[in-house]
Design a protein around this motif. Structure first.
Motif, short mmCIF file in Angstrom:
data_model
loop_
_atom_site.label_atom_id
_atom_site.label_comp_id
_atom_site.label_asym_id
_atom_site.label_seq_id
_atom_site.Cartn_x
_atom_site.Cartn_y
_atom_site.Cartn_z
N VAL A 171 30.85 43.72 -15.91
CA VAL A 171 31.01 44.80 -16.79
C VAL A 171 30.13 45.84 -16.72
CG1 VAL A 171 31.34 45.27 -19.30
CG2 VAL A 171 31.98 43.13 -18.52
N ALA A 172 28.81 45.39 -16.40
CA ALA A 172 27.86 46.59 -16.46
C ALA A 172 28.05 47.29 -15.07
CB ALA A 172 26.42 45.96 -16.27
N LEU A 173 28.40 46.69 -14.03
CA LEU A 173 28.77 47.28 -12.66
C LEU A 173 29.76 48.67 -12.88
CD1 LEU A 173 27.93 47.85 -9.85
CD2 LEU A 173 29.48 46.08 -9.24
N VAL A 174 31.12 47.97 -13.52
CA VAL A 174 31.93 48.73 -13.61
C VAL A 174 31.83 49.91 -14.54
CG1 VAL A 174 34.54 48.93 -14.36
CG2 VAL A 174 33.63 46.96 -13.09
N LEU A 175 31.24 49.89 -15.82
CA LEU A 175 30.63 50.74 -16.69
C LEU A 175 29.83 51.70 -16.07
CD1 LEU A 175 30.37 48.94 -19.98
CD2 LEU A 175 32.09 50.55 -19.30
N GLY A 176 28.94 51.31 -15.36
CA GLY A 176 27.79 52.20 -14.77
C GLY A 176 28.39 53.06 -13.78
N LEU A 177 29.03 52.30 -12.64
CA LEU A 177 29.92 53.41 -11.79
C LEU A 177 30.88 54.15 -12.29
CD1 LEU A 177 30.70 50.43 -8.89
CD2 LEU A 177 29.01 52.46 -8.95
N SER A 178 31.80 53.69 -13.15
CA SER A 178 32.64 54.62 -13.82
C SER A 178 32.05 55.90 -14.69
CB SER A 178 33.59 53.80 -14.86
OG SER A 178 34.12 52.82 -14.24
N VAL A 179 31.02 55.78 -15.57
CA VAL A 179 30.70 56.73 -16.40
C VAL A 179 29.79 57.72 -15.51
CG1 VAL A 179 30.59 55.66 -18.58
CG2 VAL A 179 28.63 55.45 -16.86
N TYR A 180 29.19 57.10 -14.76
CA TYR A 180 28.42 58.04 -13.43
C TYR A 180 29.28 58.96 -12.71
CZ TYR A 180 25.24 59.33 -9.71
OH TYR A 180 24.65 60.04 -8.94
#
Length: 395
Positions: A264-273
């Motif tokens: 979840v953290a990886l997908v959220l971080g990559l997506s919002v960035y």
């Protein structure tokens, strides 16, 4: 043109003075130099690997791995081989790439359109989003999502209950796991048939509009087909798909399916960035459309939403697609930062654990780089096909 042909002709009897022959000789010499350098590097590498007693072939892929991976989409255990560990890491990387591309596209286009909103607050909020997130290093954002947002969530006994039997805690998201019984594949076939039927209707509606000017309810037909046909098949076959509901037992949940906080953290971080860059690409693309196009659409009586959907965005996509492709490639490549938050992607599993255990550094790194190269080339090919489809056809 005449001068070029005359220059290409031999000026004398010597082959050295012939530009065609001279060019061919240069090409042959260059290829020979490249082959010599590659052969020398490979020979030196093989000699060094033998001296250091490192594996010189790919036989290590068939050996037992001896380690576990906490998140796998295919069967895997510590008795599996290194080759199976490679597939687990590759599939985990592809999962992050596909989900991340979908999410970052939705967020990026939403924020990009919001940047051009006539509402002052909406436009400024979008501006703050873009200027803040794209100027903070991605690694810091990943650590923020993992350590400051997901880790402080409550323990399993105090989980946050969501509708549909879904629970959220510091061990991730737990949701009902579908169980496929006999005849379940017919439901999947019904979904495919519904999509094909909807596509055929869309093509028919498009031709009808071009010939008569009459519009058809394409969106409602899509919705009706995608809901009704699979549901009718599901109930007609006696509900072949059931769900394993998660239940709290002791200190953790039993049953269901778990999405770990690292994913979840990886997908959220990559997506919002990545979305912060895509938002600027979308804004620039929309602003590149001539204002006269909007005025002409307004003169025809179209509303703001239809002008944006039918006139502005389709033309903006022609300039958006090339830089958008670069951002998709960056997202996939940046997923290798997953190792810093413990997500078992290709780099963490294969180029990390497998490399350390086997010592086959050259083979492991070569395979890892080849995988990222193939993923990038495949993504570029798909986007280039779409770009050629929407490009203006000039005479």
């Amino acid at each position: 043109m005449v001068e070029l042909v005359e220059r290409a002709k031999p000026s004398g009897g010597s082959l050295i003075q012939n530009p065609i022959v001279r060019g061919a000789v240069y090409q042959i010499v260059l290829v020979a130099l490249i082959v010599f350098v590659v052969y020398g590097a490979a020979t030196n590498a093989m000699t060094a690997m033998e001296r250091l007693r490192m594996p010189t072939d790919f036989g290590f892929l068939g050996q037992t791995s001896g380690f576990d991976i906490n998140q796998t989409l295919i069967p895997y255990s510590h008795s599996s081989t290194y080759a199976e560990a490679f597939w687990v890491g590759l599939i985990n990387t592809l999962l992050v790439g596909v989900v991340g591309i979908v999410l970052t596209t939705i967020i990026g286009f939403t924020v990009g359109i919001a940047r051009l909103s006539s509402n002052w607050i909406v436009a400024k909020l979008a501006l703050v989003y873009v200027e803040t997130l794209r100027n903070i290093p991605l690694l810091l954002q990943l650590l923020f999502w993992y350590n400051a947002v997901l880790k402080p969530l409550p323990a399993p006994r105090q989980s946050i209950a969501l509708p549909g039997g879904i629970f959220l805690n510091n061990r991730g998201l737990i949701f009902p796991n579908p169980q496929f019984g006999e005849g379940a594949h017919f439901v999947g076939m019904a979904v495919v048939i519904a999509i094909l039927a909807a596509i055929l209707f869309t093509i028919w509606a498009s031709r009808r509009q071009k010939s008569t000017g009459q519009q058809s309810p394409v969106g409602w037909v899509w919705l009706a087909l995608l809901i009704s046909l699979p549901l009718l098949t599901y109930f007609a076959l006696g509900r072949p798909i059931t769900f394993d509901i998660p239940v709290l037992k002791g200190f953790n949940f039993a049953g269901g399916r778990q999405v770990f906080p690292e994913l979840v953290a990886l997908v959220l971080g990559l997506s919002v960035y990545t979305a912060s860059f895509i938002a600027e690409i979308v804004r620039a693309g929309v602003q590149s459309v001539a204002h006269g196009q909007t005025e002409a659409a307004e003169a025809l009586g179209l509303g703001a939403g239809r002008i944006r959907a039918l006139v502005v965005v389709p033309q903006a996509m022609r300039v958006v697609i090339p830089p958008l492709t670069n951002q998709y490639l960056n997202l996939v490549k940046n997923s290798s930062l997953a190792v810093f938050i413990g997500y078992p992607d290709l780099v963490q599993v294969f180029a990390g654990t497998v490399l350390n255990q086997t010592g086959a550094a050259v083979q492991v790194m070569a395979i890892t780089m080849l995988v990222y190269l193939v993923i990038s080339l495949f993504t570029s090919a798909i986007m280039n096909m779409y770009n050629r489809r929407i490009a203006l056809v000039e005479r």
